[in-house]
Every structure is written in C-alpha cells, then in structure tokens.
Write a protein that holds these residues in place. Structure first.
Motif, PDB file in Angstrom:
ATOM      1  N   GLU A 197     -54.312 -18.036 -48.387  1.00  0.00           N
ATOM      2  CA  GLU A 197     -53.071 -17.449 -47.872  1.00  0.00           C
ATOM      3  C   GLU A 197     -52.798 -16.072 -48.468  1.00  0.00           C
ATOM      4  O   GLU A 197     -52.333 -15.169 -47.778  1.00  0.00           O
ATOM      5  CB  GLU A 197     -51.902 -18.412 -48.123  1.00  0.00           C
ATOM      6  CG  GLU A 197     -52.009 -19.624 -47.209  1.00  0.00           C
ATOM      7  CD  GLU A 197     -50.992 -20.722 -47.508  1.00  0.00           C
ATOM      8  OE1 GLU A 197     -50.962 -21.691 -46.750  1.00  0.00           O
ATOM      9  OE2 GLU A 197     -50.254 -20.610 -48.514  1.00  0.00           O
ATOM     10  N   GLU A 198     -53.093 -15.906 -49.759  1.00  0.00           N
ATOM     11  CA  GLU A 198     -52.848 -14.600 -50.398  1.00  0.00           C
ATOM     12  C   GLU A 198     -53.755 -13.518 -49.796  1.00  0.00           C
ATOM     13  O   GLU A 198     -53.339 -12.387 -49.625  1.00  0.00           O
ATOM     14  CB  GLU A 198     -53.051 -14.683 -51.916  1.00  0.00           C
ATOM     15  CG  GLU A 198     -52.006 -15.510 -52.659  1.00  0.00           C
ATOM     16  CD  GLU A 198     -50.571 -14.966 -52.525  1.00  0.00           C
ATOM     17  OE1 GLU A 198     -50.394 -13.771 -52.257  1.00  0.00           O
ATOM     18  OE2 GLU A 198     -49.634 -15.773 -52.683  1.00  0.00           O
ATOM     19  N   TYR A 201     -52.055 -12.618 -46.631  1.00  0.00           N
ATOM     20  CA  TYR A 201     -50.855 -11.805 -46.863  1.00  0.00           C
ATOM     21  C   TYR A 201     -51.241 -10.351 -47.116  1.00  0.00           C
ATOM     22  O   TYR A 201     -50.519  -9.426 -46.780  1.00  0.00           O
ATOM     23  CB  TYR A 201     -50.068 -12.312 -48.077  1.00  0.00           C
ATOM     24  CG  TYR A 201     -49.185 -13.501 -47.804  1.00  0.00           C
ATOM     25  CD1 TYR A 201     -48.257 -13.484 -46.755  1.00  0.00           C
ATOM     26  CD2 TYR A 201     -49.242 -14.635 -48.606  1.00  0.00           C
ATOM     27  CE1 TYR A 201     -47.447 -14.579 -46.515  1.00  0.00           C
ATOM     28  CE2 TYR A 201     -48.432 -15.730 -48.376  1.00  0.00           C
ATOM     29  CZ  TYR A 201     -47.535 -15.693 -47.330  1.00  0.00           C
ATOM     30  OH  TYR A 201     -46.734 -16.773 -47.088  1.00  0.00           O
TER      31      TYR A 201
END
Ligand SMILES: [Zn+2]
Ligand SMILES: [Zn+2]
Length: 299
Positions: A197-198, A201
C-alpha cells in the motif's frame, strides 16, 4: 512530477523504443543501503557492461536515487526510481519492490525516516550485544562501513570481517548476526500489506521480490487483493523449475513478470550486475501500471 519523469524515462524510453536488444537490470543496491557501489559508480558500471538502464532498489531508502538519476541523465542510462521494503509475513520475510515511486512523496519520506531510526537503534543494540559477548566492535566503525546510508547487519558483518573476528559474511551471520545468534536483535518491519500500500501511495508499482526465497509461495495470492502488480520471476537464485512456476503464476494472476540481479557489489554476494537482464517492454508494462488497479479480482 513530470520533470522527474523526463529525467529517468520518457526521453530515453522513446529513444530506445525501436531497439529490442536493450537490456535492463531491475534489482540493484547502492551504498545508500548495503551495496558497495555509490549510485554514480553503479551507473558507470551499468554503462560499461552495456545495460540500457537499471532500477535502483535500496532497502528501505530512496536516498541514492537523486545521485543515480542525475548520473543516468548525464550518461544516457535509464534509471528507474525504486525501493525494496523488508516485511514480515508469518515465518517468511517478504521483500516488496516498488518501481517508479515518487521519491519526494511526503508520506513516503516520513515512513522512511521512521525505518531509518529503527535500523539505527537496532544496529546499536546488536553492537552492544556483541560487546557483551566479548567481541571488540565499535559503533563508529559500523557507521563508517555504512558510508552514510541506512545501517544494516551486513555493515556490522563487514566490520567483523575487517577486524578479523570472522573470515566471511556468511560466517558473521552464522556465528553472530543471524536469528537466534548472540548479536541478533529483531527489527520493526512493515507488514507485507502495508508495504504494497505504501508503494502505491507513493505512486509506485509494487512487485514481489525473489519469490523463490519464500517458504510458502501460495501467499502470493493474498497479495493480489492488496494491489500487487508484478512478480520477480527472473532472479539468479531461482532454479529453472521455479522460474517456470513463477512465470506461470504471474501470467495467470495478470502480473508483470520482472527480473533483476540483486547486485550488491562484487565483494559481499555473488550476484553480478546484469546477470539477469530484461527487455524494455517489461519496463513499459510496469510504467502502465502506475496508479493502476489491474490486479486480480478487480479487472
Ligand atoms: Zn530482497
Ligand atoms: Zn535486493
């Protein structure tokens, strides 16, 4: 953002588009983490062996990217901004590569600062443990070995080699630094889901690194729902059988099949720069997945 893209890809991609022979190594480390080449030196080396470009994928840091991209621009070598996160998943340490990340992304930089501090504190504790065990090793020497980059166990191992406490990196890990050994200290890590997810992002494309080193390869399926976009099917330590398996797995899950040497320099590991090299079309496929949601179950 556009300016940054110009630097590393657009121009060179367009220039290279018609040349199907160009090869790229998508997994390399510099002195920003535990590699032995400075970013600029690595680009010079990539050029000297005829690579069209590389991705710089240091552990938990992007601090080598600016120098690398600048050198790449100067030498007309494509440099893809990347990262490699170490994560925990049960009995496995899962590594997640991120490609085409926006390395100035504030959220990413904040996270990397936390990870850097954690590594620093852990390194100090390891040195303390080794001292109590009777080994002479100073924290200053470890910082010097890390050459300003994030501190990792290989740097501590290097000091132990230099002061003749051990004769090889393998011995340093087998005797002192590996899990369960006198110097070992566990480290805070992201979960695999968080790392995927990072990367997203930060505008990047998450790819599972060296799946052949996992104890349980079936966990790949779980990563798809978190947004995994690629799998490193081509890796020096993969057997032919594993390569076939991961190729098939990647194709059936609609993942980009990537590859890289995991080059750290000649001294520490045997993996050589360019020993795994992939064509430009793979890079273009990765680039298309930026911000994409083309993963399994959502297409
Ligand atoms: Zn790795
Ligand atoms: Zn690596």
């Amino acid at each position: 953002m556009e300016k940054m893209l110009e630097n590393y890809c657009i121009k060179s991609c367009l220039k290279l588009k018609d040349d199907g022979k160009m090869r790229f190594d998508l997994h390399t480390h510099t002195t920003a983490s535990d590699g032995s080449y400075h970013p600029k030196e690595l680009i010079v080396k990539a050029q000297s062996i005829g690579l069209g470009g590389i991705a710089i994928t240091d552990h938990d840091t992007t601090s080598g990217l600016e120098e690398g991209i600048k050198a790449g621009t100067d030498l007309s070598i494509m440099v893809i901004p990347g990262i490699e996160f170490s994560t925990d998943w049960g009995i496995d340490e899962v590594h997640i590569l991120g490609y085409f990340i926006d390395y100035n992304n504030k959220r990413l930089l904040k996270l990397l600062n936390v990870l850097k501090r954690e590594r620093w504190d852990r390194g100090k504790k390891i040195v303390g443990n080794l001292n109590s065990f009777g080994l002479k090793i100073s924290w200053n020497d470890v910082i010097t070995a890390a050459k300003g980059g994030v501190v990792g166990r290989p740097h501590i191992g290097q000091v132990l080699i230099d002061n003749k406490s051990v004769s090889s990196m393998k011995q340093a890990f087998d005797l002192y630094l590996g899990k369960g050994k006198p110097g070992y200290v566990s480290r805070f890590k992201l979960t695999t889901q968080q790392a995927i997810e990072e990367v997203k992002y930060a505008g990047g494309v998450p790819v599972l690194a060296h799946p052949g080193l996992l104890k349980q390869s079936e966990i790949v399926k779980d990563m798809l729902v978190w947004g995994l976009e690629g799998i490193e099917a081509f890796y020096p330590q993969h057997t032919r059988k594993q390569q076939r398996l991961f190729k098939k797995m990647g194709e059936s899950y609609n993942l980009v099949l990537t590859g890289g040497s995991d080059f750290h320099g000649e001294k520490r590991y045997s993996n050589q720069l360019g020993s795994i090299a992939i064509p430009l079309k793979t890079i273009l496929a990765l680039k298309e997945r930026r911000g994409g949601k083309q993963y399994y179950g959502n297409s």
